[in-house]
Design a protein around this motif. Structure first.
Motif, PDB file in Angstrom:
ATOM      1  N   ASP A   1      -8.620   5.905  -4.500  1.00  0.00           N
ATOM      2  CA  ASP A   1      -7.471   6.797  -4.589  1.00  0.00           C
ATOM      3  C   ASP A   1      -6.159   6.024  -4.446  1.00  0.00           C
ATOM      4  O   ASP A   1      -5.949   5.313  -3.455  1.00  0.00           O
ATOM      5  N   VAL A   2      -5.261   6.184  -5.407  1.00  0.00           N
ATOM      6  CA  VAL A   2      -3.969   5.501  -5.378  1.00  0.00           C
ATOM      7  C   VAL A   2      -3.119   6.008  -4.219  1.00  0.00           C
ATOM      8  O   VAL A   2      -2.430   5.226  -3.547  1.00  0.00           O
ATOM      9  N   ALA A   3      -3.163   7.306  -3.962  1.00  0.00           N
ATOM     10  CA  ALA A   3      -2.348   7.888  -2.889  1.00  0.00           C
ATOM     11  C   ALA A   3      -2.675   7.259  -1.537  1.00  0.00           C
ATOM     12  O   ALA A   3      -1.791   7.114  -0.680  1.00  0.00           O
ATOM     13  N   ARG A   4      -3.917   6.872  -1.351  1.00  0.00           N
ATOM     14  CA  ARG A   4      -4.311   6.260  -0.080  1.00  0.00           C
ATOM     15  C   ARG A   4      -3.612   4.914   0.105  1.00  0.00           C
ATOM     16  O   ARG A   4      -3.176   4.584   1.208  1.00  0.00           O
ATOM     17  N   ILE A   5      -3.501   4.151  -0.958  1.00  0.00           N
ATOM     18  CA  ILE A   5      -2.816   2.853  -0.872  1.00  0.00           C
ATOM     19  C   ILE A   5      -1.317   3.066  -0.690  1.00  0.00           C
ATOM     20  O   ILE A   5      -0.665   2.337   0.063  1.00  0.00           O
ATOM     21  N   ARG A   6      -0.782   4.063  -1.348  1.00  0.00           N
ATOM     22  CA  ARG A   6       0.639   4.365  -1.170  1.00  0.00           C
ATOM     23  C   ARG A   6       0.924   4.721   0.288  1.00  0.00           C
ATOM     24  O   ARG A   6       1.909   4.260   0.869  1.00  0.00           O
TER      25      ARG A   6
ATOM     26  N   GLY B   1      -1.856   2.504 -10.660  1.00  0.00           N
ATOM     27  CA  GLY B   1      -0.975   3.028  -9.620  1.00  0.00           C
ATOM     28  C   GLY B   1       0.133   2.081  -9.206  1.00  0.00           C
ATOM     29  O   GLY B   1       0.792   2.311  -8.181  1.00  0.00           O
ATOM     30  N   LEU B   2       0.370   1.025  -9.994  1.00  0.00           N
ATOM     31  CA  LEU B   2       1.312  -0.018  -9.576  1.00  0.00           C
ATOM     32  C   LEU B   2       2.717   0.528  -9.315  1.00  0.00           C
ATOM     33  O   LEU B   2       3.342   0.176  -8.312  1.00  0.00           O
ATOM     34  N   THR B   3       3.212   1.392 -10.200  1.00  0.00           N
ATOM     35  CA  THR B   3       4.578   1.891 -10.031  1.00  0.00           C
ATOM     36  C   THR B   3       4.732   2.636  -8.700  1.00  0.00           C
ATOM     37  O   THR B   3       5.700   2.415  -7.961  1.00  0.00           O
ATOM     38  N   ASP B   4       3.779   3.513  -8.374  1.00  0.00           N
ATOM     39  CA  ASP B   4       3.838   4.233  -7.104  1.00  0.00           C
ATOM     40  C   ASP B   4       3.859   3.275  -5.923  1.00  0.00           C
ATOM     41  O   ASP B   4       4.575   3.487  -4.936  1.00  0.00           O
ATOM     42  N   ILE B   5       3.045   2.224  -6.013  1.00  0.00           N
ATOM     43  CA  ILE B   5       2.949   1.265  -4.914  1.00  0.00           C
ATOM     44  C   ILE B   5       4.239   0.466  -4.768  1.00  0.00           C
ATOM     45  O   ILE B   5       4.789   0.321  -3.665  1.00  0.00           O
ATOM     46  N   VAL B   6       4.744  -0.064  -5.890  1.00  0.00           N
ATOM     47  CA  VAL B   6       5.959  -0.874  -5.835  1.00  0.00           C
ATOM     48  C   VAL B   6       7.121  -0.058  -5.285  1.00  0.00           C
ATOM     49  O   VAL B   6       7.919  -0.554  -4.478  1.00  0.00           O
ATOM     50  N   ARG B   7       7.218   1.184  -5.690  1.00  0.00           N
ATOM     51  CA  ARG B   7       8.333   2.024  -5.233  1.00  0.00           C
ATOM     52  C   ARG B   7       8.158   2.488  -3.793  1.00  0.00           C
ATOM     53  O   ARG B   7       9.090   3.050  -3.210  1.00  0.00           O
ATOM     54  N   SER B   8       6.995   2.223  -3.203  1.00  0.00           N
ATOM     55  CA  SER B   8       6.769   2.535  -1.794  1.00  0.00           C
ATOM     56  C   SER B   8       7.179   1.368  -0.895  1.00  0.00           C
ATOM     57  O   SER B   8       7.230   1.518   0.330  1.00  0.00           O
TER      58      SER B   8
ATOM     59  N   GLY C   1     -18.236  -2.638   3.142  1.00  0.00           N
ATOM     60  CA  GLY C   1     -17.468  -3.737   3.708  1.00  0.00           C
ATOM     61  C   GLY C   1     -15.985  -3.502   3.483  1.00  0.00           C
ATOM     62  O   GLY C   1     -15.591  -2.698   2.638  1.00  0.00           O
ATOM     63  N   ARG C   2     -15.160  -4.185   4.247  1.00  0.00           N
ATOM     64  CA  ARG C   2     -13.721  -4.018   4.117  1.00  0.00           C
ATOM     65  C   ARG C   2     -13.244  -4.493   2.750  1.00  0.00           C
ATOM     66  O   ARG C   2     -13.717  -5.498   2.236  1.00  0.00           O
ATOM     67  N   GLN C   3     -12.296  -3.766   2.201  1.00  0.00           N
ATOM     68  CA  GLN C   3     -11.734  -4.118   0.909  1.00  0.00           C
ATOM     69  C   GLN C   3     -10.237  -4.383   1.034  1.00  0.00           C
ATOM     70  O   GLN C   3      -9.577  -3.883   1.945  1.00  0.00           O
ATOM     71  N   THR C   4      -9.724  -5.138   0.087  1.00  0.00           N
ATOM     72  CA  THR C   4      -8.284  -5.265  -0.027  1.00  0.00           C
ATOM     73  C   THR C   4      -7.761  -4.059  -0.805  1.00  0.00           C
ATOM     74  O   THR C   4      -8.536  -3.336  -1.447  1.00  0.00           O
ATOM     75  N   ALA C   5      -6.451  -3.851  -0.748  1.00  0.00           N
ATOM     76  CA  ALA C   5      -5.862  -2.743  -1.509  1.00  0.00           C
ATOM     77  C   ALA C   5      -6.118  -2.927  -3.004  1.00  0.00           C
ATOM     78  O   ALA C   5      -6.397  -1.962  -3.724  1.00  0.00           O
ATOM     79  N   VAL C   6      -6.041  -4.162  -3.462  1.00  0.00           N
ATOM     80  CA  VAL C   6      -6.276  -4.444  -4.878  1.00  0.00           C
ATOM     81  C   VAL C   6      -7.715  -4.123  -5.253  1.00  0.00           C
ATOM     82  O   VAL C   6      -7.983  -3.488  -6.283  1.00  0.00           O
ATOM     83  N   GLU C   7      -8.670  -4.556  -4.430  1.00  0.00           N
ATOM     84  CA  GLU C   7     -10.082  -4.261  -4.711  1.00  0.00           C
ATOM     85  C   GLU C   7     -10.328  -2.752  -4.709  1.00  0.00           C
ATOM     86  O   GLU C   7     -11.069  -2.237  -5.554  1.00  0.00           O
ATOM     87  N   TRP C   8      -9.722  -2.064  -3.762  1.00  0.00           N
ATOM     88  CA  TRP C   8      -9.873  -0.614  -3.671  1.00  0.00           C
ATOM     89  C   TRP C   8      -9.457   0.063  -4.978  1.00  0.00           C
ATOM     90  O   TRP C   8     -10.155   0.920  -5.515  1.00  0.00           O
ATOM     91  N   LEU C   9      -8.291  -0.337  -5.490  1.00  0.00           N
ATOM     92  CA  LEU C   9      -7.775   0.274  -6.712  1.00  0.00           C
ATOM     93  C   LEU C   9      -8.607  -0.115  -7.932  1.00  0.00           C
ATOM     94  O   LEU C   9      -8.876   0.708  -8.805  1.00  0.00           O
ATOM     95  N   ARG C  10      -9.025  -1.365  -8.007  1.00  0.00           N
ATOM     96  CA  ARG C  10      -9.824  -1.808  -9.151  1.00  0.00           C
ATOM     97  C   ARG C  10     -11.220  -1.191  -9.138  1.00  0.00           C
ATOM     98  O   ARG C  10     -11.878  -1.122 -10.181  1.00  0.00           O
TER      99      ARG C  10
END
Length: 215
Positions: A201-206, A156-163, A188-197
């Motif tokens: 859901d990519v949309a949630r990070i976006r 999901g990197l492209t979606d994130i970078v363009r956000s 436990g709490r996660q980072t956005a990177v951990e969530w994606l790995r």
């Protein structure tokens, strides 16, 4: 003794020790990387910092902290002395150096992605990769790479970078992607990177990125 020396001592400053500067140079050389780049980066970052403020603590804050029992007068004075020595600036510099150590050069990023340097530059221009400049050189934060993925890029990197708004500084982006978020909580709490790995859901990070920058 010169007037400048007297003024420096009056303000609690000390002249730079040539031996300390030489030690700094040796420490940077020991890193084994691009010595000039590291030195330039440190210098540029320090030049961008605001000067240490003296006598900046409001008197009523000191009175409140002491009267409330939060601090003794001795502890308060010691804390103020540390700040006026530059302790907060040192912390900022440490954070900066830690961040720079978590980035790749253009050559390294191209190698990880198995593309040419020109292709990596074009990816930055197209906003399919995230990079920033220090002293005119591109640096690529490591969080966006994932060698488990076919293209070695975070899902999901492209979606994130363009956000991410183009005018946002790289430290804020680093924080959003690598610090735990309370609303990314499974075991436990996660980072956005951990969530994606972990398949999140990519949309949630976006949405998270857009919300953070919308303020």
């Amino acid at each position: 003794m010169t007037t400048e020396t007297l003024m420096g001592r009056a303000e609690g400053q000390q002249a730079l020790d040539p031996n300390a500067l030489a030690r700094l140079g040796r420490a940077i050389e020991r890193l084994g990387g691009d010595t000039a780049y590291v030195m330039e980066s440190i210098t540029e970052f320090i030049e961008a910092l605001d000067p240490v403020e003296r006598d900046a603590t409001p008197p009523h804050l000191k009175d409140w902290l002491i009267e409330s029992g939060s601090m003794t007068e001795e502890r308060f004075e010691a804390a103020v002395a540390e700040v006026e020595r530059g302790a907060l600036k040192v912390m900022e510099l440490r954070s900066f150096l830690k961040f720079v150590s978590d980035t790749l050069t253009l050559d390294e990023a191209a190698g990880v992605l198995d593309i040419t340097e020109d292709e990596a530059r074009q990816a930055v221009a197209d906003r399919t990769l995230h990079a920033f400049e220090i002293n005119g050189r591109l640096r690529f934060p490591q969080w966006q790479f994932d060698i488990r993925e076919p293209d070695h890029r975070l899902r999901g990197l492209t979606d994130i970078v363009r956000s991410i708004p183009k005018d946002r500084d790289w430290l804020s982006v680093q924080g959003i992607m690598t610090l735990p978020h309370e609303d990314l909580n499974t075991e436990g709490r996660q980072t956005a990177v951990e969530w994606l790995r972990n398949g999140g859901d990519v949309a949630r990070i976006r949405r998270l990125v857009r919300r953070e920058y919308r303020g």
